[in-house]
Design a protein around this motif. Structure first.
Motif, PDB file in Angstrom:
ATOM      1  N   ALA A 264      -4.755  -6.831  12.978  1.00 46.67           N
ATOM      2  CA  ALA A 264      -4.646  -6.697  10.999  1.00 46.67           C
ATOM      3  C   ALA A 264      -5.641  -5.748  10.790  1.00 46.67           C
ATOM      4  O   ALA A 264      -5.034  -5.001   9.676  1.00 46.67           O
ATOM      5  N   HIS A 265      -6.845  -5.796  10.951  1.00 49.49           N
ATOM      6  CA  HIS A 265      -7.360  -5.442  10.699  1.00 49.49           C
ATOM      7  C   HIS A 265      -7.400  -3.876  11.027  1.00 49.49           C
ATOM      8  O   HIS A 265      -7.704  -3.071   9.758  1.00 49.49           O
ATOM      9  N   GLU A 266      -7.355  -3.871  12.108  1.00 51.28           N
ATOM     10  CA  GLU A 266      -7.132  -2.432  12.125  1.00 51.28           C
ATOM     11  C   GLU A 266      -5.908  -1.261  11.826  1.00 51.28           C
ATOM     12  O   GLU A 266      -6.201  -0.133  11.868  1.00 51.28           O
ATOM     13  N   LEU A 267      -5.496  -2.000  11.699  1.00 53.64           N
ATOM     14  CA  LEU A 267      -3.952  -2.029  11.246  1.00 53.64           C
ATOM     15  C   LEU A 267      -3.922  -0.690   9.703  1.00 53.64           C
ATOM     16  O   LEU A 267      -3.892   0.111   9.651  1.00 53.64           O
ATOM     17  N   ALA A 268      -4.649  -2.329   8.851  1.00 51.92           N
ATOM     18  CA  ALA A 268      -4.748  -2.000   7.616  1.00 51.92           C
ATOM     19  C   ALA A 268      -5.346  -0.226   7.665  1.00 51.92           C
ATOM     20  O   ALA A 268      -5.570   0.651   6.526  1.00 51.92           O
ATOM     21  N   HIS A 269      -6.845   0.541   8.777  1.00 50.90           N
ATOM     22  CA  HIS A 269      -7.576   1.136   8.124  1.00 50.90           C
ATOM     23  C   HIS A 269      -6.588   2.206   9.003  1.00 50.90           C
ATOM     24  O   HIS A 269      -6.976   3.650   8.246  1.00 50.90           O
TER      25      HIS A 269
ATOM     26  N   PHE B  45       0.566  -0.904   0.713  1.00 48.50           N
ATOM     27  CA  PHE B  45      -0.405   0.068   0.205  1.00 48.50           C
ATOM     28  C   PHE B  45       0.578   1.096   0.394  1.00 48.50           C
ATOM     29  O   PHE B  45       0.637   2.403  -0.021  1.00 48.50           O
ATOM     30  N   GLY B  46       1.982   1.507   0.314  1.00 51.16           N
ATOM     31  CA  GLY B  46       3.237   1.991   0.167  1.00 51.16           C
ATOM     32  C   GLY B  46       3.117   2.278   2.076  1.00 51.16           C
ATOM     33  O   GLY B  46       2.851   2.108   2.917  1.00 51.16           O
TER      34      GLY B  46
ATOM     35  N   LEU C 195     -15.528   2.352   1.711  1.00 52.23           N
ATOM     36  CA  LEU C 195     -14.067   2.722   1.607  1.00 52.23           C
ATOM     37  C   LEU C 195     -13.535   2.333   2.357  1.00 52.23           C
ATOM     38  O   LEU C 195     -12.402   2.484   2.562  1.00 52.23           O
ATOM     39  N   ASN C 196     -13.945   2.541   3.779  1.00 51.73           N
ATOM     40  CA  ASN C 196     -13.121   1.998   5.296  1.00 51.73           C
ATOM     41  C   ASN C 196     -13.261   0.935   5.580  1.00 51.73           C
ATOM     42  O   ASN C 196     -12.175   0.164   5.558  1.00 51.73           O
ATOM     43  N   GLU C 197     -14.376   0.201   5.553  1.00 51.51           N
ATOM     44  CA  GLU C 197     -14.329  -1.099   6.180  1.00 51.51           C
ATOM     45  C   GLU C 197     -14.435  -2.135   5.327  1.00 51.51           C
ATOM     46  O   GLU C 197     -13.931  -3.449   5.242  1.00 51.51           O
ATOM     47  N   GLY C 198     -14.615  -2.101   4.414  1.00 48.32           N
ATOM     48  CA  GLY C 198     -14.692  -3.150   3.290  1.00 48.32           C
ATOM     49  C   GLY C 198     -13.222  -3.250   2.682  1.00 48.32           C
ATOM     50  O   GLY C 198     -12.108  -4.414   2.985  1.00 48.32           O
ATOM     51  N   PHE C 199     -12.080  -2.697   3.345  1.00 52.00           N
ATOM     52  CA  PHE C 199     -10.716  -2.582   2.260  1.00 52.00           C
ATOM     53  C   PHE C 199      -9.884  -2.667   3.624  1.00 52.00           C
ATOM     54  O   PHE C 199      -9.022  -3.558   3.137  1.00 52.00           O
ATOM     55  N   ALA C 200     -10.390  -2.403   4.703  1.00 45.71           N
ATOM     56  CA  ALA C 200      -9.628  -3.169   5.979  1.00 45.71           C
ATOM     57  C   ALA C 200      -9.546  -4.952   5.454  1.00 45.71           C
ATOM     58  O   ALA C 200      -8.803  -5.550   6.026  1.00 45.71           O
TER      59      ALA C 200
ATOM     60  N   TRP D 230      -3.947   2.910   6.884  1.00 44.18           N
ATOM     61  CA  TRP D 230      -4.300   3.692   5.022  1.00 44.18           C
ATOM     62  C   TRP D 230      -5.802   3.932   5.095  1.00 44.18           C
ATOM     63  O   TRP D 230      -6.107   5.216   4.234  1.00 44.18           O
ATOM     64  N   TRP D 231      -6.961   3.046   4.542  1.00 43.04           N
ATOM     65  CA  TRP D 231      -7.550   2.917   4.324  1.00 43.04           C
ATOM     66  C   TRP D 231      -8.687   3.322   5.899  1.00 43.04           C
ATOM     67  O   TRP D 231      -8.830   2.157   5.981  1.00 43.04           O
ATOM     68  N   GLY D 232      -9.360   4.632   5.478  1.00 44.88           N
ATOM     69  CA  GLY D 232      -9.996   4.790   6.932  1.00 44.88           C
ATOM     70  C   GLY D 232      -9.641   6.316   7.311  1.00 44.88           C
ATOM     71  O   GLY D 232     -10.617   7.112   8.083  1.00 44.88           O
ATOM     72  N   ASP D 233      -8.135   6.149   7.853  1.00 33.92           N
ATOM     73  CA  ASP D 233      -7.545   7.069   8.534  1.00 33.92           C
ATOM     74  C   ASP D 233      -6.847   8.292   7.568  1.00 33.92           C
ATOM     75  O   ASP D 233      -7.183   9.605   7.438  1.00 33.92           O
TER      76      ASP D 233
END
Length: 922
Positions: free
Chosen positions: A355-360, A317-318, A377-382, A362-365
């Motif tokens: 893992a889910h919350e960390l991914a946020h 994800f960068g 766009l937040n929850e589906g990506f996480a 990028w995608w959500g925060d």
């Protein structure tokens, strides 16, 4: 319900001392690692029904929705940005908060700075719930007039501010925000633990702001004064901590743009320790953990994985978006997790949740949904990112296994139509699970290169900002060059999924072969436009075609150079769908196939013991198919090596006269059922036993009509299983039979009959077992096409009772003869035609194959691959009656070592065919 408060001063002092004396260098070597436990079951009222499973999406969604269950005052007022708020851009918030846990009062002084975007502006509207009482508002140190009505604080400015000018107001207020459940005063071990969880609109219940996700402040400062001994975790960089013996003060500074719902605090005498994410050979970032001291042994192992998770996501994800600050966890008593920027709040430390919350981040925060209509766009990506973490550890197969957990086939749009319905915002099926499949399907549609390039472009365009579905769509179109309007319209704004059926005819043409392919969409709702991968298999390999399907019935002509062995539609499962493959001329030459649909790690010895007891097939010889991967520690000794994994291919099904499907509706087995040609198998003449909880999710149309049952409940509890057919026996319970479906005892098919009933707690009795033997049978077997369904968790029915009943059904309903493995070898007993399992099996070099012939005659023994193609003839010719042992040296017909994989040994004698599975390992 929250736990009762404890008031043990001694416990408080002990915990406080533990925090002050804690040294992570001393602590780490001495901790015994253990699996995380579901603490929220006791701390936050997580219901037993959902607690039984570990599915991340419903768990997280439940708690986020519940966190705002009592914010009725906000909901009734309606949620909308005021015209005044549209005229300014929030720039900075300075929160100076004082916590009084004994009185449950929060006192605050908050400065809000903004830039006027549509002047002249004479008032400033801030969101602040009426739960809080405003005592004073100042501008430049001077008092300002204000009103506080319907959760809006309107401040009269000292003058008219023109477009481009900055304005600053300071609000003094106090109150108890806890009735709104976005802020809590819980007690852990008798010690107060104030915390916040503001998504989606809870920030306004404890501090004044422009509380809309699209308007991020450039930075935020949080200063928290709490009772002595407390440590407060919050966003960004830790500026200072002081404690004068009466009060403790922590100051945090978030220097990256942040949405209001991501601003957080959590205060407690935490055990604090650090780990580090090394992002270059010369530098690293701190990962800081704030944990209840008594819980350290249970969380430290999973938290040690966080640095690797960051690295895995950064690679795809960068780089981590807040690299100059930190990441971390703050434990809090509300269940689930919340992705507060740079410091996730966690009540459960399962690896997938972490893992889910960390991914946020990028995608959500970093990139936030513009409003909560687009929460996917937040929850589906996480949720999808959980599968990315699985892929980082176990490869693409692990990715597909993880994403299969999330398949949802029900109604509703992913787009949230009503922001006042917060339960709908956090719908686990739509905003989380199905939304994760949209990301997954987009990856399949674009291919990895364009897909991950799209994520990079999406990040570059909206980093530290917000985005809508359409803006994300436009990015993907720009990178890929594809028109994706149809994709987002049908999957985000439409409902359900496609139901595919296909058939094909092969004919010689042009020096090769033409495949006349017909694809039908049989659903009654929208027609889906999708590119579909069609995989054609040959003896020497396979070839993939992509067909663009956009009609209810559509024909395609595919040309290949070799004669096809089989054709499959989307076998790698890149589309959320059901598919029915054609069952072509099934030989029904094998007896019983057991299909496991229970995820091994979720139930442990409950399941392995049932298999060791042969509860699902009794004394019958079986072959085995596993929807899931091999359990840690290997398969129970009673099971042969599996023929394969995932959905059950039609060409495998067609070999078996009887299939026993052991289901559970958890972790993806329902998807495998829906993507196996079960109805086609029944219509062809195969016999089926289905045992599962949530049976109504499996026995949907056309299976419901086939059995003639009408469902009465989908998730009840069974206390008994009373046989209502002569020859069967009642089945005892050995565990909780929850989430089980029941049906009316009045059936809609004249050749169906109820064979088991639930009596306890039901009046009148309800059906939980049914058998249909269709008049005329199936297409290829006039005595076949029989379907037996038994409700309940198969592993929690008494194993002896269940195996007795299954054996009776196989022998007396399905007319499958029971031939013991040692039949005919007692002195004086006649031999039965028999093919024994290969020994050894699995096979590394060669193996011995034993067969029994009651009479002499021609015998042929072939080695087939898993697709039924002949690899080699092992033996052929006349043999005398008796026991014979032949050997296979491990080579194919060309004398080469056979490749690793699953094979069939097929014996043909006396006009009959017998088969055994065998696995070759290299």
């Amino acid at each position: 319900m929250r736990p009762c408060a404890e008031t043990s001063t001694g416990r408080f002092l002990a915990l406080r001392s533990a925090v002050l004396l804690l040294s992570i260098a001393i602590l780490l070597p001495s901790l015994a690692f253990s699996e995380p436990v579901l603490w929220p079951a006791t701390r936050a009222g997580w219901t037993e029904q959902i607690l039984d499973e570990r599915d991340t999406a419903p768990y997280l969604a439940f708690h986020k929705a519940a966190a705002h269950a009592r914010l009725g005052a906000l909901e009734s007022a309606g949620l909308r940005e005021t015209p005044n708020q549209e005229a300014f851009d929030a720039r900075f918030y300075d929160l100076d908060l004082t916590l009084n846990p004994d009185d449950q009062i929060l006192s605050g002084i908050v400065e809000a700075r903004a830039t006027v975007t549509a002047g002249p502006l004479t008032t400033l509207d801030l969101d602040l719930a009426n739960l809080m009482t405003v005592s004073q508002v100042t501008i430049g140190g001077s008092p300002a007039a204000y009103t506080h009505v319907a959760n809006i604080l309107t401040v009269t400015l000292d003058r008219a501010y023109a477009t481009g000018e900055d304005v600053s107001v300071v609000v003094h207020y106090s109150g108890n925000p806890a009735p709104g459940d976005a802020f809590g005063w819980d007690y852990i071990g008798g010690i107060s633990n104030p915390w916040s969880l503001s998504e989606p609109f809870g920030g306004r219940t404890w501090w004044p702001s422009k509380d809309w996700s699209h308007d991020k402040a450039d930075s935020v400062r949080v200063r928290v004064t709490a009772p002595t001994g407390m440590i407060t975790a919050s966003n960004g960089t830790h500026v200072s901590h002081t404690d004068n013996g009466v009060t403790a003060v922590d100051v945090w500074r978030e220097s990256y743009p942040i949405a209001t719902y991501l601003v957080s605090l959590a205060s407690y005498p935490y055990a604090v320790y650090s780990d580090y994410y090394v992002y270059s050979p010369t530098d690293s970032m701190e990962i800081k953990f704030f944990i209840y001291p008594e819980d350290l042994p249970q969380v430290i192992e999973v938290q040690a994985k966080v640095k690797d998770m960051i690295g895995a996501y950064a690679e795809r994800f960068g780089e981590y978006p807040y690299l100059t600050e930190k990441y971390g966890h703050a434990e809090f008593p509300w269940g689930g997790g919340m992705e507060h920027q740079t410091c996730t709040s966690l009540g459960y430390f399962g690896e997938s949740v972490v893992a889910h919350e960390l991914a946020h981040q990028w995608w959500g925060d970093m990139v936030t949904c513009d409003d909560f209509h687009h929460i996917w766009l937040n929850e589906g990506f996480a949720t999808w990112s959980e599968a990315i973490w699985a892929e980082a550890n176990g490869g693409i197969d692990a990715y597909h296994q993880e994403i299969s957990f999330n398949a949802f086939y029900g109604p509703g749009t992913i787009y949230v139509p009503d922001l006042n319905d917060w339960g709908r915002i956090f719908d686990s099926n739509l905003s989380y699970n199905k939304a994760s499949w949209v990301v997954h399907m987009l990856r399949g549609l674009l291919g990895d290169e364009d897909f991950f390039a799209s994520l990079a472009a999406y990040r570059a365009a909206y980093e530290y900002d917000s985005a809508t579905t359409e803006e994300f769509r436009d990015i993907c179109e720009g990178v890929s060059g594809l028109d994706l309007d149809y994709f987002f319209n049908e999957w985000i704004y439409g409902e359900y999924y496609p139901k595919y059926e296909f058939d094909y005819v092969v004919s010689p043409a042009g020096g090769g072969f033409d495949i006349d392919l017909t694809i039908e969409q049989t659903q009654s709702w929208q027609i889906f436009e999708m590119p579909i991968q069609m995989v054609v298999s040959f003896e020497s390999g396979e070839q993939t075609f992509i067909v663009h399907n956009d009609q209810a019935q559509q024909n395609f002509l595919l040309h290949v150079d070799q004669e096809p062995v089989s054709v499959q539609l989307d076998p790698d499962n890149w589309i959320l769908k059901t598919v029915q493959e054609p069952i072509i001329n099934p030989p029904f030459d094998r007896g019983v196939l057991v299909v496991n649909g229970i995820e091994w790690s979720s139930y442990g010895t409950e399941v392995t013991t049932a298999y060791e007891d042969e509860a699902f097939w009794g004394d019958y010889e079986i072959d085995f198919w596993d929807i899931f991967q091999e359990p840690v520690g290997g398969y129970p000794s009673t099971l042969p090596e599996p023929l394969g994994h995932g959905a059950l291919p039609a060409n495998v099904m067609g070999h078996y006269r009887n299939i026993i499907w052991v289901g559970n509706n958890y972790a993806g087995d329902l998807s495998a059922w829906l993507n196996s040609s079960v109805m086609g198998y029944l219509e062809a003449g195969g016999n089926l036993i289905l045992m599962t909880r949530n049976g109504d999710q499996f026995v949907t149309e056309p299976f419901r009509a086939y059995l003639g049952i009408n469902w009465l409940s989908s998730s009840g509890t069974l206390y008994d299983c009373v046989a209502s057919y002569t020859g069967l026996t009642s089945i005892g319970r050995i565990g909780t039979q929850s989430l089980c479906s029941t049906f009316s005892t009045l059936l809609g098919q004249i050749d169906s009959r109820v064979i088991y009933q639930a009596q306890q707690n039901y009046n009148p009795d309800r059906g939980i077992g049914v058998w249909r033997k269709p008049v005329g049978g199936g297409i290829y077997r006039p005595d076949g096409a029989q379907f037996v369904f038994l409700s309940g968790r198969p592993y929690r029915w008494n194993h002896v009772d269940l195996r007795t009943n299954i054996m009776y059904i196989l022998e007396n309903f399905f007319d499958e003869p029971l031939v013991p493995a040692d039949a005919g070898e007692e002195a004086g007993a006649p031999l039965a035609l028999r093919l024994d399992p290969a020994r050894p099996n699995p096979v590394a070099g060669g193996t011995a194959i034993r067969l029994a012939l009651p009479r002499g005659g021609e015998v042929r023994v072939d080695l087939l691959d898993v697709q039924g193609r002949r690899v080699r003839t092992i033996a052929q010719g006349a043999m005398s009656s008796g026991i014979h042992t032949i050997r296979w040296d491990g080579t194919d017909g060309a004398g080469r070592s056979a490749a690793a994989g699953v094979y069939w040994i097929r014996m043909t004698a006396e006009g009959k065919t017998l088969t055994r599975a065998m696995t070759v390992v290299r």
